[in-house]
Design a protein around this motif. Sequence first.
Motif, PDB file in Angstrom:
ATOM      1  N   ALA A 214       0.520  -0.807   0.018  1.00 33.88           N
ATOM      2  CA  ALA A 214      -0.169   0.411  -0.104  1.00 33.88           C
ATOM      3  C   ALA A 214       0.743   1.593   0.296  1.00 33.88           C
ATOM      4  N   ILE A 215       0.399   2.481  -0.411  1.00 32.51           N
ATOM      5  CA  ILE A 215       0.811   3.384  -0.765  1.00 32.51           C
ATOM      6  C   ILE A 215       0.393   4.760   0.105  1.00 32.51           C
ATOM      7  N   GLY A 216       0.278   5.453   0.610  1.00 39.61           N
ATOM      8  CA  GLY A 216       0.132   7.234   1.166  1.00 39.61           C
ATOM      9  C   GLY A 216       0.805   8.049   1.262  1.00 39.61           C
ATOM     10  N   SER A 217      -0.213   9.503   1.314  1.00 42.58           N
ATOM     11  CA  SER A 217       0.625  10.288   1.573  1.00 42.58           C
ATOM     12  C   SER A 217       0.207  11.557   2.206  1.00 42.58           C
ATOM     13  N   PHE A 223       3.433   7.990   2.680  1.00 44.46           N
ATOM     14  CA  PHE A 223       3.940   6.454   3.510  1.00 44.46           C
ATOM     15  C   PHE A 223       4.694   4.804   2.534  1.00 44.46           C
ATOM     16  N   THR A 224       4.893   3.392   3.267  1.00 40.77           N
ATOM     17  CA  THR A 224       4.517   3.046   2.450  1.00 40.77           C
ATOM     18  C   THR A 224       4.553   1.739   3.248  1.00 40.77           C
ATOM     19  N   SER A 225       4.080   0.914   2.645  1.00 38.36           N
ATOM     20  CA  SER A 225       3.725  -0.694   3.462  1.00 38.36           C
ATOM     21  C   SER A 225       3.914  -1.792   2.522  1.00 38.36           C
ATOM     22  N   PHE A 226       5.465  -2.359   3.202  1.00 33.52           N
ATOM     23  CA  PHE A 226       6.328  -3.293   3.069  1.00 33.52           C
ATOM     24  C   PHE A 226       5.891  -4.606   3.091  1.00 33.52           C
ATOM     25  N   VAL A 238       8.217   5.536   6.540  1.00 35.03           N
ATOM     26  CA  VAL A 238       8.046   6.628   6.312  1.00 35.03           C
ATOM     27  C   VAL A 238       8.879   8.076   5.275  1.00 35.03           C
ATOM     28  N   TYR A 239       8.761   8.388   4.409  1.00 42.63           N
ATOM     29  CA  TYR A 239       9.911   9.200   3.475  1.00 42.63           C
ATOM     30  C   TYR A 239       9.307  10.883   3.764  1.00 42.63           C
ATOM     31  N   ASP A 240      10.591  11.258   3.581  1.00 49.31           N
ATOM     32  CA  ASP A 240      10.494  12.865   3.007  1.00 49.31           C
ATOM     33  C   ASP A 240       9.635  12.345   2.094  1.00 49.31           C
ATOM     34  N   LEU A 241       8.209  13.081   1.606  1.00 48.59           N
ATOM     35  CA  LEU A 241       7.735  13.680   0.160  1.00 48.59           C
ATOM     36  C   LEU A 241       8.836  14.356  -1.333  1.00 48.59           C
ATOM     37  N   ASN A 242       8.978  15.759  -0.096  1.00 48.62           N
ATOM     38  CA  ASN A 242      10.309  16.081  -1.162  1.00 48.62           C
ATOM     39  C   ASN A 242      11.599  15.387  -1.366  1.00 48.62           C
ATOM     40  N   THR A 243      11.968  15.592  -0.323  1.00 48.29           N
ATOM     41  CA  THR A 243      13.315  14.544  -0.531  1.00 48.29           C
ATOM     42  C   THR A 243      13.640  13.230  -0.781  1.00 48.29           C
ATOM     43  N   LEU A 244      12.915  12.505  -0.494  1.00 52.47           N
ATOM     44  CA  LEU A 244      12.248  10.455  -0.290  1.00 52.47           C
ATOM     45  C   LEU A 244      13.261  10.313   0.213  1.00 52.47           C
ATOM     46  N   ASN A 245      13.798  11.107   1.189  1.00 52.51           N
ATOM     47  CA  ASN A 245      14.731  10.374   2.676  1.00 52.51           C
ATOM     48  C   ASN A 245      13.688   9.421   3.736  1.00 52.51           C
ATOM     49  N   PRO A 246      14.398   8.953   4.088  1.00 53.42           N
ATOM     50  CA  PRO A 246      13.718   8.402   5.028  1.00 53.42           C
ATOM     51  C   PRO A 246      13.205   8.502   6.205  1.00 53.42           C
ATOM     52  N   VAL A 247      12.648   9.153   6.877  1.00 60.72           N
ATOM     53  CA  VAL A 247      11.913   9.454   7.918  1.00 60.72           C
ATOM     54  C   VAL A 247      12.126   9.207   9.684  1.00 60.72           C
ATOM     55  N   THR A 248      11.086   7.564   9.177  1.00 65.48           N
ATOM     56  CA  THR A 248      11.097   7.257  10.006  1.00 65.48           C
ATOM     57  C   THR A 248      10.585   5.093  10.347  1.00 65.48           C
ATOM     58  N   GLU A 249      10.243   4.623  10.856  1.00 66.84           N
ATOM     59  CA  GLU A 249       9.661   3.075  10.290  1.00 66.84           C
ATOM     60  C   GLU A 249       8.748   2.822  11.722  1.00 66.84           C
ATOM     61  N   ILE A 250       7.793   1.993  10.767  1.00 65.83           N
ATOM     62  CA  ILE A 250       6.979   2.267  11.972  1.00 65.83           C
ATOM     63  C   ILE A 250       6.286   0.890  11.720  1.00 65.83           C
ATOM     64  N   GLY A 251       5.559   0.229  12.734  1.00 69.72           N
ATOM     65  CA  GLY A 251       4.260  -1.365  12.546  1.00 69.72           C
ATOM     66  C   GLY A 251       5.871  -2.334  12.265  1.00 69.72           C
ATOM     67  N   HIS A 252       6.981  -2.532  12.242  1.00 71.52           N
ATOM     68  CA  HIS A 252       7.647  -3.215  12.040  1.00 71.52           C
ATOM     69  C   HIS A 252       7.617  -4.588  12.599  1.00 71.52           C
TER      70      HIS A 252
END
Length: 463
Positions: A214-217, A223-226, A238-252
Amino acid sequence: MQCLKPGPELTTTNVVTINVGGENFQTTKQTLTQAGPNSLLSQLAETTSDRFVDRDPVYFSLLLSLLRTGALPSKVKDFDLRDLIEESRYYGLESLLTNSLTNPSQLDAFALQKSSILPLNGRDSPSAVATTPFGSLHVSHGSKITSFDWSLTRKSTILTQFPAVDSLLAISPDTAAAGATDFSGLQILDLQNGSVKQTLNWENATRSGSTVQAIGSSGEFLFTSFESSRRNSNSIMVYDLNTLNPVTEIGHNEIFGADIDSAIPATKLRWVSRFGLVMASGSHSGLSGVSGNIRFWDIRSGNVVFELKEEIDCFSDICVSDNLNAVFKVGVNSGEVFYTDFRSLSSVNDNSNPWICLGDKRKVINGKKEGFGCKIENHGNQVFCSKGGDIELWSEVVMGSAKTSNGSEDQLTKRDFKKNMMGRVKDMGGSRITNLAFGGNKMFVTRKDQQVIEIWQGSARGI
């Protein structure tokens, strides 16, 4: 007797005469400057030489009305939209024209009806639909993505590296995020030339590949579910929408044994702006039926704020409405629409059922899953739910507040929702609906085994 002086809008120095194709038009400098500082009309407002424009005066009169009132006249429906767009580009008015014709606030849910269809190339039916706020549209079908501009008159098709695209999100009119459940990586695609701008991957402890579920924003984050290719772990990145750098990981989740709950990856991600939370939902079908979970994540702390565990009548699909302050679902067994108010989620426990049925509370007959394949989405203050080939519209009727025993108003007992069926008689029925999406003032519908997108819009003024 005292003579009244004309206001500034009537002074001769403020009145501008423009000759368009041999026909004179008189307006004011203030009206022309509504076109923006970089437009041709703003330049004409400041010039002192003869103002002549070698263009069609009929289309100019329509655009002048747009500048004067902020809306196009009703007669615009008799003109070709493509010609009007070309004229607006010449004068530098396309953004104003776009806002007039596709403003999301102009979507009238009760007036929506099927108005046209957009055909797709090839034999594959649409698998995912992504829209932008002002109506441009991207549709995945097979390994291809076809894009339409805001006017839905121009399109381009690119070929992706995916065998099939299962998740699609519009980042901008020319950029999309795409993923598949059987091909690793989230790809950021340039839809103009069909190139991959960047690929985002998630690796679990075993460093196996990961597929997108899934993808959301939000306005700030992607936000991407892997899920790992071995299906033994999952995560929400969770990625920064402008730079696409990873911000954090949740629900691992690293899955060991028969831990069914943690083995369910999120297959729908939605941003709840009112609370600054991410809604993540997923379900699993097993021998004992369909079970699932709905979690609301605080990405700052990485904690679950609210959680709903679904077992009795798990959702076939789910949506969350900021405007209505509620979560809605279609029960996979009953096919009924349910809702729960956000204000009641804090008191939910494992033994409570927060859902309130909006339908007829039909009983499940012979274990048949009446809600299988149903889709539910919200737009503004309405909730749209597909039932087979039809669409139900649920809207709230404002009722009086009930009084509690101490005389205070009980805000949770006064909500009442009513159902309407969408469209005209000829719009009803047909193949099962597979996608509902909203962009600008239109609703987009796709159906099983059909290689087209239906355009639903109101019968009100416009093209």
